[in-house]
Enzyme design. Structure first.
Site, mmCIF file in Angstrom:
data_model
loop_
_atom_site.group_PDB
_atom_site.id
_atom_site.type_symbol
_atom_site.label_atom_id
_atom_site.label_comp_id
_atom_site.label_asym_id
_atom_site.label_seq_id
_atom_site.Cartn_x
_atom_site.Cartn_y
_atom_site.Cartn_z
ATOM 1 C CE LYS A 88 -3.936 2.147 2.397
ATOM 2 N NZ LYS A 88 -4.930 2.025 3.484
ATOM 3 C CB SER A 96 -8.214 3.955 2.267
ATOM 4 O OG SER A 96 -7.434 3.371 3.305
ATOM 5 C CB SER A 118 -8.697 1.131 5.185
ATOM 6 O OG SER A 118 -9.409 2.310 4.924
HETATM 7 N N1 GLN Z 1 -13.571 4.723 5.386
HETATM 8 C C1 GLN Z 1 -13.033 5.196 6.620
HETATM 9 C C2 GLN Z 1 -12.576 6.627 6.452
HETATM 10 O O1 GLN Z 1 -12.804 7.161 5.432
HETATM 11 C C3 GLN Z 1 -11.890 4.331 7.071
HETATM 12 C C4 GLN Z 1 -10.671 4.511 6.273
HETATM 13 C C5 GLN Z 1 -9.511 3.748 6.820
HETATM 14 O O2 GLN Z 1 -9.666 2.761 7.532
HETATM 15 N N2 GLN Z 1 -8.320 4.246 6.500
HETATM 16 O O3 GLN Z 1 -12.006 7.231 7.289
#
Ligand code: GLN
Length: 485
Positions: free
Chosen positions: A76, A152, A176
Site C-alpha cells: 500500500k 482505502s 480499510s
Molecule cells: N472509510 C473510513 C474513512 O474514510 C476508514 C478509512 C480507513 O480505515 N483508512 O475514514
C-alpha cells in the site's frame, strides 16, 4: 503459479521449481498487461523489484532464506519505502521519494526477503471507502469493473483479486483492510492496536491506524503477519510483547468455541443478500462445533459519529506537516509565506481531505472541544467497554463486514454520509483497538460478501484459526473473478 498460496509459492521456490526472479517477472508482466485497466498500482519499478528478487534467490541458494523469502507482494502506498515514490494517494506527495523505510517495509524487505512489486493505489491519505478520493483515479473491482474495490486499501485488494500480486499490505483506521477485502473476496486482518509498528506509515488518525496483511486466505495472512509484527522503539504506541508464530494455532478444532452474534449487527440496515450469506456462515460454524451466543453492543450505533469527530481531529493535526516547505507539493506562484501555505494546501489536497481537516480543526477549536472532541472520546470508552462485556460470554464475535456488496463507481461519491455508513460494522473495532478480520462467505447478485470476525485483544491467533477452519470447510475464498487470466 499465479493462483498458488504463499505456502505453495514458498515450496516452489524452495525446491527450485521456479526462481524469485522468474516468479516476480511473471507478476510484473501481468501488472504491465492488466494494470492500465484496473489501476491497482500507482508505482511499479521493475528494476528495483528484480534486484530484490535476485537478492532473494541468492539467499535461497545460500540456505539463509526465511519462510517467505522471494515471494512477491504489493505494498500500500502509505508505507514509506526507501528510494520508492510514496504518494499516499495524494497530489501533495505525488513526487515524494521516501528517504527511509517504514518498519514494516524494512522487516519485509530486509528480514523476510519479500519482493515488492510496487506501490498500490489508495484513497487520498487513507480517507475513503471506495478508492475514489485518490489523486491517481478510481480503482476498478476485478469482480465487476464498473464497481469500486472498497477503500482505502482498494489498490491492494484489486491487485490480489486480479492476481497481480499473491498478497499485499493494507492499513485500517476504520475498516480499510476489512472492507476492501470483503468487497473483493479476500481475507484481511487488522491486528490489535500496537502490534504492528506505525513508524514510516503515513499518519491519518494515529490512535486508530494499524497496518496488516491482505491475501487469499487466513493461512496467507498468518504467514504475512509473522513478517510484520514486533516491538519498535521508534513507535511510541508499539507494544513490547513476545513475538508469536501466527500459523501455530491454525489447525485447532472449533468444538466448544462460543461465537457472539451482536444483535445490533443483525437488525435493519444490512442488505438481504449479505445477511443470507452471513447466516450461511453461521450454519457452517455450527457444523464445525461452535455454539452461537446472542450478545449486545449497545453503543455501536455511536461508532460512526464518534469516529467522524476523532479521526478528523487527529488528521487535522497530522496533516499540518504538509505545508509546502519541508516536503511535498508547493504552489508554483505565491505572494508571501502565508499565501504559499494556503495555495500549496489548497492545490495539493483533494476535497475529502479538506473536508476532514476543516471538521477536525472545528471540533478541536476553543469552545467546541468539550462538546465534540471530549464527548467523542467518552463514547469511545463506552464502545470499548461494550466489547469487554461481550467477551465475557463469547470467544469471537461474528457479523457482516459491510452492509452492502461492492457499489458502482460514482454511486456514493456525492453523499459523504452514505459513504461513511459503509464502515458501520468495522469502525467500533478500531475505536476499541481490537483485532478484526474479514473473510469471504458467499456471493450476493454475483458479488462477493465478506463476514467479519472480531477477537479479544491479542487474539489474532484464534481469529486466524477460526477463519482457517472455515476455509478448510468451504471454497468461497478460492473463487476468482472471470476474465482475469
Ligand atoms: N472509510 C473510513 C474513512 O474514510 C476508514 C478509512 C480507513 O480505515 N483508512 O475514514
Amino acid at each position: 503459479m499465479i493462483n498458488k498460496s504463499l505456502k505453495e509459492l514458498a515450496q516452489a521456490l524452495g525446491t527450485k521449481q521456479i526462481s524469485s526472479v522468474e516468479l516476480s517477472t511473471l507478476f510484473l508482466d501481468r501488472i504491465e498487461r492488466l494494470n492500465p485497466e484496473i489501476n491497482a498500482f500507482v508505482t511499479v519499478d521493475r528494476e528495483k523489484s528484480l534486484k530484490m528478487a535476485a537478492d532473494a534467490d541468492a539467499r535461497i541458494a545460500a540456505g539463509t532464506a526465511g519462510a517467505l523469502t522471494g515471494i512477491p507482494i504489493a505494498q500500500k502506498d502509505i508505507f514509506c519505502a526507501e528510494g520508492w515514490r510514496t504518494t499516499c494517494g495524494s497530489k501533495m506527495l505525488a513526487n515524494f521519494i521516501a528517504p527511509y523505510d517504514a518498519t514494516v517495509i524494512r522487516k519485509m524487505h530486509h528480514e523476510a526477503g519479500l519482493v515488492s512489486l510496487g506501490k498500490t493505489n489508495m484513497d487520498e491519505f487513507a480517507m475513503g471507502s471506495s478508492n475514489e478520493t485518490s489523486y491517481f483515479g478510481a480503482v476498478k473491482n476485478p469482480w465487476d469493473r464498473e464497481r469500486v474495490p472498497g477503500g482505502s486499501s482498494g489498490g491492494s485488494a484489486a491487485a490480489i483479486a486480479a492476481r497481480l500480486a499473491p498478497a499485499a499490505t493494507g492499513t485500517d483506521t476504520g475498516g480499510s483492510i476489512r472492507q476492501p477485502a470483503g468487497l473483493c473476496n479476500l481475507t484481511g486482518l487488522k491486528p490489535t492496536y500496537g502490534v504492528v509498528s506505525r513508524y514510516g506509515m503515513i499518519a491519518y488518525a494515529s490512535s486508530l491506524d494499524q497496518g496488516g496483511p491482505m491475501g487469499a486466505s487466513a493461512e496467507d495472512c498468518a504467514l504475512l503477519l509473522n513478517t510484520m509484527v514486533g516491538f519498535d522503539e521508534r513507535d511510541s504506541t508499539s507494544l513490547d510483547r513476545p513475538v508469536e508464530d501466527y500459523t501455530r494455532g491454525l489447525e485447532q478444532p472449533l468444538a466448544g468455541l462460543r461465537i457472539g452474534l451482536p444483535k445490533e449487527f443483525f437488525g435493519e440496515g444490512c442488505d438481504a443478500g449479505v445477511m443470507a450469506a452471513v447466516q450461511g456462515a453461521i450454519k457452517e460454524y455450527e457444523k464445525l462445533g461452535a455454539t452461537m451466543v446472542e450478545i449486545s453492543l449497545p453503543n455501536s450505533h455511536l461508532s460512526v459519529p464518534a469516529y467522524y469527530v476523532i479521526a478528523p481531529a487527529e488528521a487535522s493535526s497530522n496533516l499540518s506537516r504538509f505545508d509546502g516547505v519541508r516536503y511535498g507539493y508547493r504552489a508554483p506562484e505565491y505572494g508571501n509565506l502565508d499565501d504559499m501555505y494556503m495555495k500549496s494546501r489548497a492545490q495539493g489536497f483533494g476535497g475529502e481531505v479538506k473536508r476532514r481537516i476543516l471538521i477536525g480543526a472545528y471540533v478541536l477549536s476553543h469552545g467546541y472541544y468539550d462538546a465534540y472532541y471530549l464527548q467523542a472520546q467518552r463514547i469511545r470508552r463506552l464502545i470499548a467497554n461494550d466489547f469487554v462485556a461481550a467477551f465475557q460470554s463469547c470467544d469471537v464475535i461474528l457479523g457482516p463486514t459491510s452492509p452492502t456488496t461492492a457499489f458502482k463507481i460514482g454511486e456514493k461519491s456525492a453523499d459523504p454520509v452514505q459513504m461513511y455508513l459503509s464502515d458501520i460494522y468495522t469502525i467500533a473495532v478500531n475505536l476499541a483497538g481490537l483485532p478484526g478480520m474479514s473473510l469471504p462467505c458467499g456471493f450476493a447478485g454475483g458479488l462477493p460478501v465478506g463476514m467479519q470476525l472480531i477477537g479479544n485483544y491479542f487474539d489474532e491467533t484464534r481469529l486466524l484459526n477460526v477463519a482457517h477452519r472455515y476455509q478448510q470447510a468451504t471454497d468461497w475464498h478460492q473463487r476468482r473473478p472471470d476474465g482475469i487470466a
